[in-house]
Motif scaffolding. Structure first.
Motif, PDB file in Angstrom:
ATOM      1  N   ARG A  41       0.822  -1.219   0.000  1.00  0.00           N
ATOM      2  CA  ARG A  41       0.000   0.000   0.000  1.00  0.00           C
ATOM      3  C   ARG A  41       0.854   1.266   0.000  1.00  0.00           C
ATOM      4  O   ARG A  41       0.343   2.366  -0.214  1.00  0.00           O
ATOM      5  CB  ARG A  41      -0.942   0.004   1.198  1.00  0.00           C
ATOM      6  N   GLY A  42       2.161   1.102   0.197  1.00  0.00           N
ATOM      7  CA  GLY A  42       3.047   2.256   0.170  1.00  0.00           C
ATOM      8  C   GLY A  42       3.777   2.429  -1.144  1.00  0.00           C
ATOM      9  O   GLY A  42       4.582   3.351  -1.301  1.00  0.00           O
ATOM     10  N   ILE A  43       3.489   1.561  -2.123  1.00  0.00           N
ATOM     11  CA  ILE A  43       4.205   1.600  -3.398  1.00  0.00           C
ATOM     12  C   ILE A  43       3.906   2.886  -4.168  1.00  0.00           C
ATOM     13  O   ILE A  43       4.792   3.532  -4.704  1.00  0.00           O
ATOM     14  CB  ILE A  43       3.854   0.357  -4.243  1.00  0.00           C
ATOM     15  N   THR A  44       2.644   3.245  -4.254  1.00  0.00           N
ATOM     16  CA  THR A  44       2.273   4.465  -4.988  1.00  0.00           C
ATOM     17  C   THR A  44       1.363   5.378  -4.166  1.00  0.00           C
ATOM     18  O   THR A  44       0.652   6.206  -4.725  1.00  0.00           O
ATOM     19  CB  THR A  44       1.544   4.130  -6.303  1.00  0.00           C
ATOM     20  N   GLY A  45       1.365   5.200  -2.874  1.00  0.00           N
ATOM     21  CA  GLY A  45       0.585   6.102  -2.044  1.00  0.00           C
ATOM     22  C   GLY A  45      -0.846   5.650  -1.809  1.00  0.00           C
ATOM     23  O   GLY A  45      -1.775   6.158  -2.435  1.00  0.00           O
ATOM     24  N   ASN A  46      -0.989   4.659  -0.957  1.00  0.00           N
ATOM     25  CA  ASN A  46      -2.291   4.229  -0.441  1.00  0.00           C
ATOM     26  C   ASN A  46      -3.324   3.896  -1.531  1.00  0.00           C
ATOM     27  O   ASN A  46      -4.351   4.566  -1.662  1.00  0.00           O
ATOM     28  CB  ASN A  46      -2.869   5.305   0.484  1.00  0.00           C
ATOM     29  N   PRO A  47      -3.085   2.862  -2.313  1.00  0.00           N
ATOM     30  CA  PRO A  47      -4.077   2.451  -3.315  1.00  0.00           C
ATOM     31  C   PRO A  47      -5.344   1.924  -2.648  1.00  0.00           C
ATOM     32  O   PRO A  47      -5.309   1.490  -1.487  1.00  0.00           O
ATOM     33  CB  PRO A  47      -3.360   1.335  -4.078  1.00  0.00           C
ATOM     34  N   ASP A  48      -6.435   1.942  -3.374  1.00  0.00           N
ATOM     35  CA  ASP A  48      -7.695   1.429  -2.832  1.00  0.00           C
ATOM     36  C   ASP A  48      -7.693  -0.091  -2.746  1.00  0.00           C
ATOM     37  O   ASP A  48      -8.272  -0.669  -1.827  1.00  0.00           O
ATOM     38  CB  ASP A  48      -8.858   1.903  -3.711  1.00  0.00           C
ATOM     39  N   TYR A  49      -7.045  -0.737  -3.740  1.00  0.00           N
ATOM     40  CA  TYR A  49      -6.991  -2.194  -3.753  1.00  0.00           C
ATOM     41  C   TYR A  49      -5.618  -2.670  -4.225  1.00  0.00           C
ATOM     42  O   TYR A  49      -4.981  -2.026  -5.055  1.00  0.00           O
ATOM     43  CB  TYR A  49      -8.068  -2.781  -4.684  1.00  0.00           C
TER      44      TYR A  49
END
Length: 359
Positions: free
Chosen positions: A179-187
């Motif tokens: 979830r930290g790869i691109t800033g808190n994705p939804d899924y």
């Protein structure tokens, strides 16, 4: 805008990202992986495959049938309409030895696949037309062969054309890192194959395990796909020969759970060559596409298939509601990739509709 990370860039992850974007072009999708097409590593399964469409589902396994079937239709369409994909149509013939049929107590029906009424041109070969004395039963249908390096590159290009992004990352140790790869994705879609349950935070009640395979990439050409099963004393081996559209063939193989060696089994290589020259004689016939009189090996491939007890897992995680699992294809990654991607779309569609209902 809904943001999605697809974790894993094998055939399943790349295809799932395409299916998601085609369903909803407004999705912001990033494919994040440690390995991408062009990389070769034993833990990265997709580059080592054959690959063709020949469903392993039993007649009772309706779930796997539903996953595999869309791939057949897609590959036939690509073979007809898009030469960039590296897919072509060839006859797919399966032989079963007298030893194998005898072990099944002569139950020929057990060797007739579930897809006999839905694939094109399926038939049982007349016994007098089978040219091998040790074969009891043969079947054939209109099949496809996928040239893996070309097809994986094609999937990358398709993703780019649709607007999906790519990000190379270190191997993640805990699923929450995703979830930290691109800033808190939804899924987050967990399409990590062999590594799916090695990631902390991923729990699965079913057993996941690698199964070793060994194939030969050869310069010799074959007319179509041929498989032979039922070799006495070698229950974890069979023969399959797949001709590639760009020339040459793949010869396999074996099915060895628990074998973690990445080195070539030279005795297996010798057996594969003997079997291939016997059951696919045009491989060493100079009159067919100028083949050599000997099998000329370009490369020996050793890879590991990501098997899961009871088949693929495609569902929302019980603990992390932002996590959707998409792994466990085993040896059916290519043939099941389209169906798995479509099932992920169904899961996400349901999740989004439920979240809207709560608002």
């Amino acid at each position: 805008m809904v943001k999605i990370i697809v974790l894993g860039a094998g055939v399943v992850g790349l295809t799932t990202a395409i299916e998601l974007k085609k369903w909803n072009p407004s999705l912001e999708i990033t494919i994040a992986a440690h390995h991408f097409p062009g990389d070769f590593d034993p833990s990265y399964t997709s580059p080592w495959a054959g690959a063709n469409w020949q469903s392993f589902a039993t007649g009772m396994d309706s779930q796997l049938q539903k996953i595999d079937w869309p791939g057949y239709e897609r590959f036939l369409r690509l073979a007809k309409n898009d030469p960039r994909a590296g897919v072509w149509v060839v006859d797919d013939t399966s032989y079963h030895t007298k030893y194998e049929v005898a072990a099944a107590k002569g139950n020929f029906q057990s060797f007739i696949p579930w897809y006999k009424d839905v694939v094109q041109g399926f038939k049982v070969i007349d016994e007098e037309k089978i040219p091998f004395g040790d074969i009891s039963l043969g079947t054939t249908f209109k099949g496809v062969v996928i040239t893996v390096p070309i097809y994986l590159s094609y999937l990358v290009q398709q993703n780019k054309e649709l607007g999906n992004k790519f990000k190379k990352i270190p191997l993640i140790k805990d699923i929450r890192e995703a979830r930290g790869i691109t800033g808190n994705p939804d899924y987050v879609i967990n399409a990590t194959g062999l590594g799916a349950t090695k990631i902390q935070g991923v729990q699965d009640k079913k057993i996941n395990f690698p199964v070793k395979g060994q194939t030969l990439l050869v310069k010799n050409n074959a007319k179509g796909t041929v498989s032979v099963s039922g070799f006495p004393g070698y229950t974890d081996e069979m023969l399959y020969v797949m001709p590639r559209r760009d020339g040459g063939s793949i010869i396999g193989g074996c099915f060895r759970p628990g074998d973690e060696s990445t080195t070539e089994d030279k005795e297996l290589t010798a057996r594969l060559i003997r079997r291939a020259t016997k059951y696919v004689p045009e491989l060493v016939n100079p009159k067919f596409k100028n083949n050599s009189t000997k099998i000329e090996i370009d490369k020996v491939n050793v890879g590991f298939r990501p098997f899961r007890e009871d088949g693929p897992r495609i569902e929302v995680d019980s603990k992390y509601k932002w996590l959707i699992h998409d792994y466990g294809a085993g040896a059916g990654g290519y043939q099941g990739s389209v169906g798995m991607g479509q099932k992920v779309v169904e899961v996400l569609k349901r999740e989004l509709s439920q979240s809207k209902a709560k608002i």
